[in-house]
Scaffold this motif. Structure first.
Motif, mmCIF file in Angstrom:
data_model
loop_
_atom_site.group_PDB
_atom_site.id
_atom_site.type_symbol
_atom_site.label_atom_id
_atom_site.label_comp_id
_atom_site.label_asym_id
_atom_site.label_seq_id
_atom_site.Cartn_x
_atom_site.Cartn_y
_atom_site.Cartn_z
ATOM 1 N N THR A 175 2.873 7.574 8.867
ATOM 2 C CA THR A 175 3.617 7.668 7.607
ATOM 3 C C THR A 175 3.733 6.340 6.889
ATOM 4 O OG1 THR A 175 5.683 7.358 8.807
ATOM 5 C CG2 THR A 175 5.001 9.615 8.389
ATOM 6 N N ASN A 176 3.590 5.228 7.580
ATOM 7 C CA ASN A 176 3.797 3.931 6.946
ATOM 8 C C ASN A 176 2.533 3.097 6.903
ATOM 9 O OD1 ASN A 176 6.635 4.075 6.184
ATOM 10 N ND2 ASN A 176 7.016 4.221 8.384
ATOM 11 N N TYR A 215 9.487 8.834 2.612
ATOM 12 C CA TYR A 215 9.147 8.083 3.818
ATOM 13 C C TYR A 215 9.165 6.584 3.530
ATOM 14 C CZ TYR A 215 7.548 11.871 6.902
ATOM 15 O OH TYR A 215 7.475 12.958 7.717
ATOM 16 N N ASN A 216 8.605 6.225 2.389
ATOM 17 C CA ASN A 216 8.531 4.819 2.025
ATOM 18 C C ASN A 216 8.292 4.670 0.534
ATOM 19 O OD1 ASN A 216 5.593 4.730 1.463
ATOM 20 N ND2 ASN A 216 5.347 4.962 3.670
ATOM 21 N N GLN A 231 9.597 0.763 4.279
ATOM 22 C CA GLN A 231 9.919 2.020 4.939
ATOM 23 C C GLN A 231 11.319 2.464 4.525
ATOM 24 O OE1 GLN A 231 9.121 1.875 9.177
ATOM 25 N NE2 GLN A 231 7.586 0.280 8.864
ATOM 26 N N TYR A 288 6.325 7.833 -1.284
ATOM 27 C CA TYR A 288 5.581 8.676 -0.336
ATOM 28 C C TYR A 288 6.515 9.802 0.076
ATOM 29 C CZ TYR A 288 2.868 9.457 4.054
ATOM 30 O OH TYR A 288 2.131 9.961 5.095
#
Lengths: 113, 113
Positions: A98-99, B31-32, B51, B93
């Motif tokens: 996800t990052n 998410y970020n 994040q 995101y």
């Protein structure tokens, strides 16, 4: 370090013609994306893929099709080109997780006349 | 629906100034948040990724902050240089949506010598 490679860099199409924009990445990324960018605007997601054989629609998919037969390649097909599809098209890829940031190609500038 | 807004749309500053670019988003379920740089005729280059659990990230003269509760992020550029001239885009995101990024429309920065 090739990264994400897009071809062609420029193209002029006539209304009603079709073409395929090519995108290839050599980083073994599962995630790949197609965006379009209109003047003065941010990027809008057209289609994306989370792995070979898997594709899904983004915000603006109408008039476009994609396929993902290999990890490396993610072509975008325009059928029956329309003036509204005049734009700059960007392909991107990213690693799983996800990052992880997305890596972008240099774009294809497309004009429909 | 997630919307991302960047203010100002354009900014011109003399060399050496410290400056702040703003980004706001409507849905905190992210998410970020990522900041990108785009040079004319080029693709996007990832600058910083924050994040959702983080408050800020730093890289050289760049510092990005994130306040999820208020839906805001800032990009701080210290001691600006003419080479910083570019368009800066922020993107969020989204959860559980294949790594999709939603972009703001960008801030065009010009640093005058």
């Amino acid at each position: 370090n090739a990264g994400v490679t897009q071809t062609p860099k420029f193209r002029i199409l006539k209304i009603g013609q079709s073409m395929t924009l090519q995108c290839a990445q050599d980083m073994n990324h599962n995630y790949m994306y197609w965006y379009r960018q209109d003047p003065g605007m941010g990027l809008k997601l057209i289609y994306y893929s989370v792995g070979a054989g898997i594709t899904d629609k983004g915000e603006v998919p109408n008039g476009y099709n994609v396929s993902r037969s290999t990890t490396e390649d993610f072509p975008l097909r325009l059928e029956l080109a329309a003036p509204s599809q005049t734009s700059v098209y960007f392909c991107a890829s990213k690693e799983d997780g996800t990052n992880q940031p997305q890596h972008f190609g240099d774009g294809t500038r497309l004009s429909i006349l | 629906k997630q919307e991302v807004t960047q203010i100002p749309a354009a900014l011109s500053v003399p060399e050496g100034e410290n400056l702040v670019l703003n980004c706001s988003f409507t849905d905190s379920a992210i998410y970020n948040l990522q900041w990108f740089r785009q040079d004319p005729g080029k693709g996007l280059t990832s600058l910083l990724l924050i994040q959702s659990s983080q408050r800020e990230q730093t890289s050289g003269r760049l510092n990005a902050s994130l306040d999820k509760s208020s839906g805001r992020s800032t990009l701080y550029i210290a001691a600006s240089q003419p080479g910083d001239s570019a368009t800066y885009l922020c993107a969020v995101y989204l959860y559980n949506q294949g790594g999709k990024l939603i972009f703001g429309q960008g801030t065009e920065l010009s640093v005058k010598p």
